[in-house]
Each structure stands twice: as structure tokens, then as C-alpha cells.
Design a protein around this motif. Structure first.
Motif, PDB file in Angstrom:
ATOM      1  N   LYS A 111       5.585 -19.682 -52.460  1.00 36.74           N
ATOM      2  CA  LYS A 111       4.568 -18.796 -53.052  1.00 36.74           C
ATOM      3  C   LYS A 111       3.451 -18.445 -52.059  1.00 36.74           C
ATOM      4  O   LYS A 111       2.344 -18.107 -52.449  1.00 36.74           O
ATOM      5  CB  LYS A 111       3.950 -19.437 -54.304  1.00 36.74           C
ATOM      6  CG  LYS A 111       4.952 -19.982 -55.323  1.00 36.74           C
ATOM      7  CD  LYS A 111       5.767 -18.894 -55.946  1.00 36.74           C
ATOM      8  CE  LYS A 111       6.760 -19.449 -56.973  1.00 36.74           C
ATOM      9  NZ  LYS A 111       6.143 -20.024 -58.164  1.00 36.74           N
ATOM     10  N   PHE A 167       5.399 -26.133 -56.806  1.00 34.92           N
ATOM     11  CA  PHE A 167       4.889 -24.765 -56.818  1.00 34.92           C
ATOM     12  C   PHE A 167       5.263 -24.008 -58.098  1.00 34.92           C
ATOM     13  O   PHE A 167       5.100 -22.799 -58.173  1.00 34.92           O
ATOM     14  CB  PHE A 167       5.443 -24.005 -55.600  1.00 34.92           C
ATOM     15  CG  PHE A 167       5.362 -24.793 -54.328  1.00 34.92           C
ATOM     16  CD1 PHE A 167       4.159 -24.949 -53.675  1.00 34.92           C
ATOM     17  CD2 PHE A 167       6.486 -25.412 -53.795  1.00 34.92           C
ATOM     18  CE1 PHE A 167       4.067 -25.692 -52.504  1.00 34.92           C
ATOM     19  CE2 PHE A 167       6.410 -26.158 -52.635  1.00 34.92           C
ATOM     20  CZ  PHE A 167       5.199 -26.298 -51.984  1.00 34.92           C
ATOM     21  N   ILE A 174       2.416 -21.935 -59.678  1.00 29.06           N
ATOM     22  CA  ILE A 174       1.659 -21.070 -58.777  1.00 29.06           C
ATOM     23  C   ILE A 174       2.293 -19.686 -58.697  1.00 29.06           C
ATOM     24  O   ILE A 174       3.508 -19.547 -58.612  1.00 29.06           O
ATOM     25  CB  ILE A 174       1.572 -21.705 -57.378  1.00 29.06           C
ATOM     26  CG1 ILE A 174       0.747 -22.986 -57.443  1.00 29.06           C
ATOM     27  CG2 ILE A 174       0.979 -20.746 -56.362  1.00 29.06           C
ATOM     28  CD1 ILE A 174       0.794 -23.822 -56.194  1.00 29.06           C
ATOM     29  N   LYS A 196      -0.506 -18.445 -53.375  1.00 30.24           N
ATOM     30  CA  LYS A 196      -1.468 -19.342 -52.741  1.00 30.24           C
ATOM     31  C   LYS A 196      -1.560 -19.041 -51.253  1.00 30.24           C
ATOM     32  O   LYS A 196      -0.703 -18.355 -50.685  1.00 30.24           O
ATOM     33  CB  LYS A 196      -1.069 -20.801 -52.957  1.00 30.24           C
ATOM     34  CG  LYS A 196       0.222 -21.221 -52.269  1.00 30.24           C
ATOM     35  CD  LYS A 196       0.531 -22.679 -52.550  1.00 30.24           C
ATOM     36  CE  LYS A 196       1.845 -23.115 -51.921  1.00 30.24           C
ATOM     37  NZ  LYS A 196       1.814 -23.082 -50.458  1.00 30.24           N
ATOM     38  N   LYS A 245      -5.217 -22.001 -54.018  1.00 32.44           N
ATOM     39  CA  LYS A 245      -4.484 -21.374 -55.116  1.00 32.44           C
ATOM     40  C   LYS A 245      -5.235 -20.118 -55.568  1.00 32.44           C
ATOM     41  O   LYS A 245      -6.342 -20.210 -56.094  1.00 32.44           O
ATOM     42  CB  LYS A 245      -4.322 -22.335 -56.289  1.00 32.44           C
ATOM     43  CG  LYS A 245      -3.289 -23.433 -56.073  1.00 32.44           C
ATOM     44  CD  LYS A 245      -3.705 -24.429 -55.024  1.00 32.44           C
ATOM     45  CE  LYS A 245      -2.667 -25.521 -54.809  1.00 32.44           C
ATOM     46  NZ  LYS A 245      -3.031 -26.397 -53.681  1.00 32.44           N
ATOM     47  N   ARG A 282      -2.646 -18.553 -60.607  1.00 35.93           N
ATOM     48  CA  ARG A 282      -1.793 -19.537 -61.269  1.00 35.93           C
ATOM     49  C   ARG A 282      -1.461 -19.046 -62.673  1.00 35.93           C
ATOM     50  O   ARG A 282      -2.199 -18.252 -63.268  1.00 35.93           O
ATOM     51  CB  ARG A 282      -2.492 -20.904 -61.344  1.00 35.93           C
ATOM     52  CG  ARG A 282      -2.737 -21.524 -59.998  1.00 35.93           C
ATOM     53  CD  ARG A 282      -2.993 -23.022 -60.091  1.00 35.93           C
ATOM     54  NE  ARG A 282      -4.325 -23.370 -60.559  1.00 35.93           N
ATOM     55  CZ  ARG A 282      -4.580 -24.041 -61.681  1.00 35.93           C
ATOM     56  NH1 ARG A 282      -3.592 -24.388 -62.497  1.00 35.93           N
ATOM     57  NH2 ARG A 282      -5.816 -24.350 -62.014  1.00 35.93           N
TER      58      ARG A 282
END
Length: 497
Positions: A216, A277, A280, A283, A363, A366
Motif C-alpha cells: 500500500k 496492511f 490501510i 501509506k 498512514k 485507512r
């Protein structure tokens, strides 16, 4: 974690040391984009540099100190006491300058990729995918340019809900040193962002982008929708925000990271150790030898995140009081070494990334944010049942059961306060609190929430009304000095450089 390697031509850190104006970017002997980019691989190296330049730590540091996330730590040597903790904010403040310059730096690098790509002809004879890589790299440059403009708007716009209000300087090309531009309106900036995101979504190949930046760490079509959802939310376009959230999959297919039965098997803990992850959307990768904007050892502690690691700042009493013992977030927001007494409460969210202490990935989007964006849309429509459902969707996972669930609010203010309280816990030390109070503090009846004993040495300053001018950042003095056409935000006067 990947190591972003950057071409020398994009490592123009001297931009900020030798140039006061965010748009005064051309240096003597600097290579122009048309001379620098010759192949798709060149564009990829340039994109690496843009990703490495995305700011994050500066926003988190300013937000946590200026609002109510930290108190003075046992090893504090005066950090923050004459600035953010005392609500000192003016056109000479380093925080405003850092956020302004770092985002224009990101925009500058993105514009150079976009300009340089015009000189590159993909060669599909290599492996048949050069054109797809070219389009995906270009799409990511447009996405990053949109993100940079949006970050600037979030902090510097006079009023994001008013299209006629002043925004920031629109920069969709590589300017010369002679350019001195005024601020554009919100409508003009948002039109550029929307156009950039439309291009990015049409040209981005998720599979190729994922191959470039794993875990991500790169743009995706989901990240584009998440940015659109946040932007619509900040503009007060709640129904539009909800539509983007629903495209991502809330509430139907959203999977939140589970609490787990112990710290060692909790997906939530693993998410902030950068080993899981699932939750997420996007990030920022941080590595020891990357060209990131700074690591958190510079902010929270001298040695490590434990109670004996010389913390400069600790989790505030007011925030600690919001964190129930059975809420897994307590063991992440506060380093586990603080239990059970919690007399010293080091910030634990960036304790380590894989094996490196005090270095965590940032992050940006999310899944839980998408849930709470939906909650705000429901609150705007006085649908209190769904407000509770969205908030409890998160709390039931973080508690591992329904013991922490909230009751259905009975008034609009209760609904907004429930959302703001949940955002405070869920996104502690992720750079949201300043913008959240600014956006919905008045609706929730909430100002900065500080305990006076935490701030005795800075005059016991515990409150900043939500209608104070400091809920938008000042245009930095360096920008004023180099650009006589720039307009200052209300409240900061028209101080001469």
C-alpha cells in the motif's frame, strides 16, 4: 521495506535553503525536465523522489502539539513551550513554513515528471508493458500533485466550504523564477484537483502500481476514491463523500483489522508495526536511509518509545482518559511499557517499523476513516441510528466485543461529538486532530481539550476557541517576502517582510 533511490536532479533540497518563494524553483545549472527524462525508467526514478518527498511528520508534529494530544514529557528540555503548546502561530512560525514549502516541493517534483514525460516515448519492444508503466507513472504524478494541493488547501484555505474563498497558489506547471502569483479561489484549486484525479483514475493500472510500490505504499484507484471522499467531506459535501465511501465498500465489504486475543496476534498492533496492511488504503514508506521529511526520534523521544527512553512528549491526560483499558488502541497510542501505572506515557504509535526503533510508516488513508466519513454524512442528515452504527462498527472491533459501544445519539450535537471523540482516539498522532476540531468542533460543542496540570510550565494554556483565526495557518513570511502578490489569511495582519 523498499529504499527510495532518487536521481540527483530531483534532490533539490537546496530549494528551501536558497529560495524563499515556494514557486521560485529554477536554479542555475539545474537540469530541465525535457533534458532529464529520456526513458520510462527515468520517470520511475523521478517518481521515487516524489514519493520520498511527501510530507507527513511535520503535519503530525504540529497537530499533536498545537491541539491536545501531548503533554510535556519527563525529558522535555523546553521543546514546544514557546511555540505550539502555547498556541503561538504567526507568519514566522516554522510549522506553517514547513507545511507550505514541503507540499509545494512535492507539487514541483510532480510537475517536473509531468513535463518531462512529454519527451519520453515508451518502448513496448522491451517487454510489452512500457506504455502501461508510462501511463501508470504519469497517473501517480497527477495523483501526487492533487494530494499536495489538497494538503495545502486543508491548512491554508480561508474556508474550504466556500468556493469563492481564497485557497492557495495553483501550480500546474514548472514556473520560472520571475513568477509571483496571488492565491487562487477554492473553486479553481478544487477544479484542478478533480481534473488531476480524473486523469489519474483513467490511466492508473493498479497491478503495475502495486508492483512498483508494495504494501500500500503507492497510489491506487481506491486511494483516489479515498482522497475524493476526504475532499468532499472537508468541503461539506456530505452526500458526495458518502458516495465515494460506498464505492470503496462501506459498510458492506470493509474489513477492519481485528483486535486479537493478545498484543502479539493483534492485527491492529501489527498495522502500526508495519507488518500488516489489511486496513490501510495508502501509506508513506519510511526507511532509515530514505529521503523522508524526518523521523519521529526528532519529536517524541531521544532513545526509544519506552518509559526509560527519554520522552520529550507524552500522551496527554485528556487523551489518556478517553482510552479504555479494554480498547486495543490504548496499547498502541501509549507504549506498552507504560502499563500498568501509566505515570509516564510515551507515544507508542511510531515505536518501530519492522526492526527500526522510532520510525513508522505514515498512514494517510485507512478503512476506519471511510467508516467515520460515512458517520459524518449520516450526522449531517440527522440519521443518528446510522451514526451509532458506524461508530460502533469501529469500537466493536477495537474492544473485541460490544462493551464499548455507544448509545444512539438523541441530538445533533451528541452525534457530532460522538464522531469527533471517536476520530480523536482512532487517529491519535496521525495528523487529523487540528483539522477535525476546525471542521466540526463547533457542531460538536468541543474546543481543544487539555488538562491544565499538563501545561503548567507553559502558562496553563488549555483552550483555543473554535472560531479563533489560528484554525487556519498563516502564509509564511518567506513567501510574503518573495511574492508581493500573495494575500495573508485573516487575523494575521499584513505584516511586512
Amino acid at each position: 521495506m523498499k529504499n527510495f533511490k532518487v536521481l540527483l536532479f530531483v534532490a533539490v533540497a537546496s530549494l528551501f535553503a536558497g529560495c524563499n518563494d515556494a514557486i521560485d524553483i529554477t536554479q542555475p545549472s539545474e537540469l530541465l525536465p525535457i533534458d532529464t527524462y529520456e526513458t520510462v525508467e527515468d520517470l520511475k526514478l523521478g517518481l521515487n523522489g516524489a514519493y520520498a518527498a511527501i510530507p507527513g511528520e511535520n503535519i503530525i508534529k504540529f497537530t499533536s502539539l498545537f491541539t491536545d494530544e501531548v503533554k510535556l514529557g519527563v525529558s522535555n528540555g523546553g521543546q514546544g513551550t514557546d511555540g505550539e503548546l502555547a498556541f503561538v502561530l504567526n507568519n514566522t512560525s516554522g510549522d506553517a513554513a514547513s507545511i507550505w514549502l514541503s507540499n509545494y516541493y512535492l507539487i514541483n517534483l510532480s510537475n517536473r515528471i509531468i513535463a518531462g514525460a512529454k519527451n519520453v516515448v515508451p518502448n513496448d519492444e522491451i517487454d510489452g508493458e512500457d506504455t502501461d508503466r508510462y501511463n501508470t507513472i504519469l497517473a501517480q504524478a497527477y495523483f501526487l500533485r492533487a494530494f499536495g494541493h489538497f494538503q495545502l488547501m486543508s491548512f491554508f484555505s480561508e474556508d474550504m466550504t466556500n468556493d469563492s474563498a481564497l485557497g492557495v497558489i495553483l501550480m500546474d506547471y514548472v514556473p520560472t523564477t520571475k513568477v509571483q502569483l496571488p492565491r487562487n479561489t477554492n473553486a479553481e484549486i478544487f477544479a484542478l484537483i478533480d481534473s488531476d484525479l480524473t486523469f489519474a483514475e483513467a490511466n492508473l493500472n493498479d497491478a503495475i502500481a502495486g508492483g512498483m510500490y508494495a504494501n500500500k505504499g503507492g497510489a491506487s484507484k481506491t486511494a483516489i476514491k479515498a482522497l475524493r471522499a476526504r475532499m468532499a467531506l472537508y468541503r461539506g459535501q456530505y452526500d458526495l463523500a458518502l458516495s465515494y465511501v460506498n464505492q470503496i465498500g462501506v459498510p458492506g465489504s470493509l474489513m477492519l483489522a481485528t483486535k486479537g486475543t493478545t498484543l502479539t496476534n493483534s492485527q491492529y498492533v501489527a498495522m502500526f508495526l508495519d507488518t500488516n496492511f489489511n486496513e490501510i488504503i495508502w501509506k508513506l514508506e519510511r526507511t532509515v536511509d530514505s529521503d523522508a521529511t524526518g523521523n519521529f526520534y526528532q519529536v517524541w523521544a531521544s532513545v526509544n518509545s519506552t518509559t526509560t527512553g527519554s520522552p520529550f512528549f507524552e500522551v496527554s491526560t485528556a487523551l489518556f482518559n478517553q482510552l479504555a483499558a479494554s480498547d486495543i488502541r490504548r496499547q498502541v497510542v501509549i507504549d506498552p511499557s507504560a502499563a500498568p501505572s501509566y505515570t509516564i506515557r510515551p507515544v507508542g504509535k511510531y515505536s518501530k517499523s519492522e526492526s527500526q526503533n522510532l520510525l513508522g510508516d505514515i498512514k494517510i488513508f485507512r478503512n476506519s476513516e471511510m467508516v467515520l466519513i460515512a458517520a459524518e454524512a449520516y450526522a449531517n442528515n440527522n440519521d443518528f441510528t446510522n451514526v451509532a452504527a458506524m461508530v460502533n462498527r469501529i469500537r466493536s472491533v477495537r474492544f473485541g466485543n460490544t462493551s464499548g459501544n455507544i448509545a444512539v445519539p438523541t441530538t445533533s450535537q451528541e452525534a457530532w461529538r460522538a464522531i469527533l471523540n471517536e476520530r480523536r482516539i482512532e487517529f491519535a498522532f496521525e495528523g487529523h486532530r487540528y483539522l477535525d476540531i476546525k471542521r466540526i468542533g463547533a457542531k460538536a460543542g468541543v474546543n481543544v481539550d487539555r488538562v491544565a496540570s499538563d501545561y503548567v510550565t507553559v502558562g496553563g494554556l488549555i483552550d483555543l476557541p473554535v472560531d479563533d483565526y489560528r484554525w487556519r495557518l498563516p502564509i509564511p513570511r518567506d513567501e510574503q517576502a518573495a511574492n508581493p502578490n500573495i494575500q495573508q489569511n485573516p487575523g494575521y495582519g499584513v505584516a511586512t517582510p
